[in-house]
Design an enzyme around this catalytic site. Structure first.
Site, PDB file in Angstrom:
ATOM      1  N   LYS A 214       4.750  -3.121  -9.117  1.00 13.09           N
ATOM      2  CA  LYS A 214       3.011  -2.674  -7.934  1.00 13.09           C
ATOM      3  C   LYS A 214       2.474  -0.691  -7.793  1.00 13.09           C
ATOM      4  CE  LYS A 214      -0.172  -1.826  -4.666  1.00 13.09           C
ATOM      5  NZ  LYS A 214      -0.392  -1.165  -5.542  1.00 13.09           N
TER       6      LYS A 214
ATOM      7  N   GLU B 189      11.868   3.927   1.109  1.00 16.41           N
ATOM      8  CA  GLU B 189      11.911   5.400   0.725  1.00 16.41           C
ATOM      9  C   GLU B 189      10.466   6.094   1.897  1.00 16.41           C
ATOM     10  OE1 GLU B 189      15.413   6.765   1.235  1.00 16.41           O
ATOM     11  OE2 GLU B 189      15.497   4.933  -0.146  1.00 16.41           O
TER      12      GLU B 189
ATOM     13  N   CYS C   4       7.740  14.571  -1.137  1.00 17.71           N
ATOM     14  CA  CYS C   4       8.018  13.999   0.968  1.00 17.71           C
ATOM     15  C   CYS C   4       9.168  15.080   0.799  1.00 17.71           C
ATOM     16  CB  CYS C   4       8.689  12.431   0.175  1.00 17.71           C
ATOM     17  SG  CYS C   4       9.731  12.595  -0.988  1.00 17.71           S
TER      18      CYS C   4
ATOM     19  N   GLU D 126       3.481  14.360   8.925  1.00 25.80           N
ATOM     20  CA  GLU D 126       3.625  14.825   7.844  1.00 25.80           C
ATOM     21  C   GLU D 126       2.301  14.784   7.884  1.00 25.80           C
ATOM     22  OE1 GLU D 126       4.524  11.738   4.650  1.00 25.80           O
ATOM     23  OE2 GLU D 126       5.457  13.226   3.689  1.00 25.80           O
TER      24      GLU D 126
END
Ligand code: NAP
Length: 489
Positions: free
Chosen positions: A181, A256, A290, A391
């Site tokens: 997906k 992750e 990331c 973030e």
């Protein structure tokens, strides 16, 4: 300037070896964030029924797939690598149009996808266990590995080739079947990877692809009891839900997630090198990695020198459509992403940080058609500020001054995330302390924070990961279970 083909194809789901329409007529458009008038393609808004069909196909195909030898499975991956390699230019261009990173970066990422496929193709010929001495002299004891079964793969939009490939390639190499997906914002690029796997001739049902919203298809993967393992990369908010859902029904999971990655610049650093690496690590791909550098922690002895050089170079960055040659930084990947970045910039100002470069949406010379934000630098950032803790996932650097390297390291660790970190120093003791004490899964010395090699383990500490690792030899730990075998004649 690259040639853009107007492509409004509707990409279907790939289930049991066939491209098929979803059970709903609804589709969603994938929009070019550099030019919202450009529709890159359309994808299915699939339903749980479509997903369940894909999982059933994967389940059916898995036994025969796992019974092949590793070398046989590897051969399919070698063929998929060749198919992807032949389409680097086209898929790179699709990626740039779909999520905005510059064309050289997009092609580089696609080439990396090829290398990952070849690496895991070779895994089929490598060892999978150990012989362990038994206390019974007439017995043989050893370990072997068994695949999980059907693996659900949920991926983000920021590395739309590399991440699906670095999850699917080892999943397949070790004998699992897969349901992918992809992120809705990068689903057209993902469809093209699946086309390469199809071209490799994989048996039907071994790889399946279902597009649709996270809350329907992602949630469906979490809940479907025929899925034995879920590998997820994305935000920590969604990751937590994935982990909790998988845990509740005893499925294996791997998460992750995000980062708030620091670079520490010591007074003995090569300042020019540190400036270039901060810009590259923080602002390439519009800060949407990331592992992007977000906090820049600099010793007071060299702070002003570093800041002056950094700001001068940041102001030279050419922002625009990543398809155009000479453009260094593209747009934010979507309007929502741009709004998030702009709101963090506002928050930074409100909380007392000093804006010393950028800070605005770019709207001149055609850039109003896209989601462009200036490369932005804040000065006088303190660790309690939102922009020092959360973030941002955009082109924003936060400068923080420290009196010495020990304080720098303490500040670097003063966040909930622990994905990547770098230090710039020529002092070996500084390097050793940093390697030892930095709470991050990837620590880099005299190199930017955003650098991942496919043959090495990758993953975070703290809130950045479920403490698992992907890539390199580490991938086998998630995609297989160890079976301990005891044989007595
Ligand atoms: P995201 O919003 O968490 O989405 C990730 C994936 O989860 C997408 O496919 C999304 O589908 C799906 N999803 C959304 N809601 C879901 C739900 N309720 N259940 C199951 N799946 C659901 O993250 P993103 O914005 O795509 O990616 C950016 C994030 O990824 C950043 O935090 C970044 O740091 C992180 N990231 C981490 C790594 C790493 O290796 N540590 C690498 C790259 C990126 P839709 O697209 O349809 O919403």
């Amino acid at each position: 300037m690259a040639v853009t083909t107007t492509e409004t194809k509707t990409h279907l789901n790939f289930i049991n070896g066939e491209w098929i329409k979803g059970s709903s007529d609804d589709t969603s458009a994938s929009i070019n964030p550099a030019d919202t008038g450009d529709i890159v393609g359309r994808v299915q808004k699939s339903t749980r029924d479509d997903l369940d069909q894909a999982v059933a196909a994967a389940n059916e195909a898995q036994t025969a797939w796992r019974k092949l030898t590793g070398a046989e499975r590897g051969n399919y991956l070698f063929k998929a690598a060749d198919a992807l390699e032949a389409r680097i230019d086209e898929i790179g261009e699709t990626m740039t149009r779909e999520m905005g990173k510059t064309l050289p970066e997009a092609k580089g990422e696609t080439a990396r996808g090829v290398a990952i496929l070849r690496y895991y193709a070779g895994e089929g010929m490598r060892k999978v266990g150990d012989v362990i001495p038994s206390t019974d002299k007439d017995a043989l004891m050893f370990t072997t590995r068994t695949p999980l079964g059907v693996v659900g793969v949920i991926t983000p939009w920021n590395f739309p080739v590399a991440i699906p490939v670095w999850k699917m390639a080892p999943a397949l190499a070790y004998g699992n079947s897969v349901v992918l997906k992809p992120a809705s914002e990068a689903a057209v690029t993902a469809a093209k990877i699946v086309e390469c796997l199809e071209e490799a001739g994989l048996p039907k049902g071994v790889v399946n692809f279902v597009t649709g919203s996270g809350s329907v298809i992602g949630q469906g993967l979490i809940e479907n009891t025929d899925i034995s393992g879920i590998t997820f990369t994305g935000s920590d908010t969604i990751g937590k839900q994935v982990g909790q859902g998988a845990l509740a029904r005893g499925a294996k999971y791997q998460l992750e997630m995000g980062g708030k990655n620091p670079v520490i610049v010591a007074k003995d650093a090569d300042i020019d090198l540190a400036v270039d690496a901060t810009i590259s690590g923080g602002l390439r791909s519009t800060g949407q990695k990331c592992t992007a550098t977000s906090r820049v922690i600099v010793d007071s002895d060299v702070y002003d020198d570093f800041k002056e050089k950094l700001v001068a170079k940041v102001k030279e960055i050419k922002v625009g459509d990543g398809l155009e040659s000479g453009i260094w930084m593209g747009p934010c990947s979507s309007e929502g992403q741009m709004e998030t970045v702009l709101s963090y910039i506002e928050k930074g100002k409100e909380e007392g940080a000093s804006l010393i470069a950028g800070g605005n949406r770019l709207k001149d010379n055609g850039l109003e058609k896209g989601f462009f934000v200036e490369p932005t630098v804040f000065d006088n950032v303190t660790t309690d500020m939102t922009i020092a803790q959360e973030e941002i996932f955009g082109p924003v650097l936060a400068l923080m001054k420290v009196d010495n390297i020990e304080d720098g390291l303490a500040l670097a660790n003063d966040v909930e995330y622990g994905l990547s970190a770098s230090i710039f120093t020529t002092n070996i003791q500084n390097m050793l302390n940093f390697i030892d004490d930095m709470e991050a899964g990837l620590v880099r010395v005299n190199a930017e924070s955003a650098g991942v090699e496919l043959q090495a383990p990758f993953g975070g500490m703290k809130k950045s990961s479920s403490h698992s690792r992907e890539q390199g030899e580490a991938a086998i730990e998630f995609f297989t279970s160890i079976k301990t075998v005891f044989v007595k004649g």
